[in-house]
Design a protein around this motif. Structure first.
Motif, PDB file in Angstrom:
ATOM      1  N   ILE A   1       0.891  -1.292  -0.066  1.00 35.60           N
ATOM      2  CA  ILE A   1       0.055   0.000   0.170  1.00 35.60           C
ATOM      3  C   ILE A   1       0.814   1.293  -0.053  1.00 35.60           C
ATOM      4  O   ILE A   1       1.817   1.344   0.929  1.00 35.60           O
ATOM      5  CB  ILE A   1      -0.868   0.081   1.092  1.00 35.60           C
ATOM      6  CG1 ILE A   1      -1.760  -1.466   1.330  1.00 35.60           C
ATOM      7  CG2 ILE A   1      -1.724   1.077   1.152  1.00 35.60           C
ATOM      8  CD1 ILE A   1      -2.745  -1.412   0.222  1.00 35.60           C
TER       9      ILE A   1
ATOM     10  N   LYS B   1      -0.227  -5.107   3.423  1.00 29.35           N
ATOM     11  CA  LYS B   1      -1.511  -5.355   3.812  1.00 29.35           C
ATOM     12  C   LYS B   1      -2.168  -6.726   3.319  1.00 29.35           C
ATOM     13  O   LYS B   1      -1.983  -6.838   2.029  1.00 29.35           O
ATOM     14  CB  LYS B   1      -2.514  -4.254   3.526  1.00 29.35           C
ATOM     15  CG  LYS B   1      -3.983  -4.447   3.989  1.00 29.35           C
ATOM     16  CD  LYS B   1      -4.867  -3.037   3.236  1.00 29.35           C
ATOM     17  CE  LYS B   1      -6.398  -3.437   3.997  1.00 29.35           C
ATOM     18  NZ  LYS B   1      -7.264  -2.618   3.742  1.00 29.35           N
TER      19      LYS B   1
ATOM     20  N   GLU C   1      -5.310  -3.561  -5.392  1.00 25.45           N
ATOM     21  CA  GLU C   1      -4.763  -2.351  -5.466  1.00 25.45           C
ATOM     22  C   GLU C   1      -5.665  -1.209  -5.681  1.00 25.45           C
ATOM     23  O   GLU C   1      -5.790   0.016  -4.923  1.00 25.45           O
ATOM     24  CB  GLU C   1      -3.427  -2.285  -6.398  1.00 25.45           C
ATOM     25  CG  GLU C   1      -2.156  -3.367  -5.942  1.00 25.45           C
ATOM     26  CD  GLU C   1      -1.414  -3.541  -7.242  1.00 25.45           C
ATOM     27  OE1 GLU C   1      -1.420  -3.299  -7.977  1.00 25.45           O
ATOM     28  OE2 GLU C   1      -0.302  -4.092  -6.789  1.00 25.45           O
TER      29      GLU C   1
ATOM     30  N   GLU D   1      -7.996  -0.285  -2.857  1.00 25.79           N
ATOM     31  CA  GLU D   1      -7.086   0.639  -1.739  1.00 25.79           C
ATOM     32  C   GLU D   1      -6.995   2.069  -2.335  1.00 25.79           C
ATOM     33  O   GLU D   1      -7.415   3.024  -1.699  1.00 25.79           O
ATOM     34  CB  GLU D   1      -6.037   0.065  -1.636  1.00 25.79           C
ATOM     35  CG  GLU D   1      -6.095  -1.305  -0.782  1.00 25.79           C
ATOM     36  CD  GLU D   1      -6.732  -0.905   0.605  1.00 25.79           C
ATOM     37  OE1 GLU D   1      -6.328  -0.077   1.368  1.00 25.79           O
ATOM     38  OE2 GLU D   1      -7.673  -1.705   0.584  1.00 25.79           O
TER      39      GLU D   1
ATOM     40  N   ASN E   1     -10.595   3.914  -2.027  1.00 30.40           N
ATOM     41  CA  ASN E   1     -10.785   4.178  -0.392  1.00 30.40           C
ATOM     42  C   ASN E   1     -10.197   5.280  -0.040  1.00 30.40           C
ATOM     43  O   ASN E   1      -9.818   6.165   0.110  1.00 30.40           O
ATOM     44  CB  ASN E   1     -10.614   3.106   0.231  1.00 30.40           C
ATOM     45  CG  ASN E   1     -11.544   1.949   0.022  1.00 30.40           C
ATOM     46  OD1 ASN E   1     -12.670   2.197  -0.501  1.00 30.40           O
ATOM     47  ND2 ASN E   1     -11.145   0.776   0.277  1.00 30.40           N
TER      48      ASN E   1
END
Length: 76
Positions: free
Chosen positions: A4, A14, A70, A73, A76
């Motif tokens: 990340i 993660k 990926e 993430e 978000n």
């Protein structure tokens, strides 16, 4: 496990985990996973975050689709 992006570092690990059927995600399970990783992995590979999922995204060939994880993430 994916890397990340982080402002202070290049990446951090993660883990996305699917538990066996009938298992319920808990902080205790997260602690046990981290404990096992600390025994078997170098420090930089130990996940800093763990997210439980019902299933992992797959490619058309049935492999884990890391790009979708990926992208998830980033969105978000």
């Amino acid at each position: 496990v994916i890397g990340i992006a982080d402002k202070c570092r290049i990446n951090y690990p993660k883990a996305f985990i699917v538990l066996k059927e009938g298992s319920v995600p808990s902080d205790n399970i997260k602690k046990e996973i981290i404990k096992k990783c600390k025994v078997d992995l170098p420090e930089y590979m130990i996940p800093e975050e763990i997210e439980f999922m019902d299933d992992l995204p797959r490619t058309e060939r049935g492999k884990v689709d890391y790009r979708k994880l990926e992208k998830r993430e980033v969105d978000n």
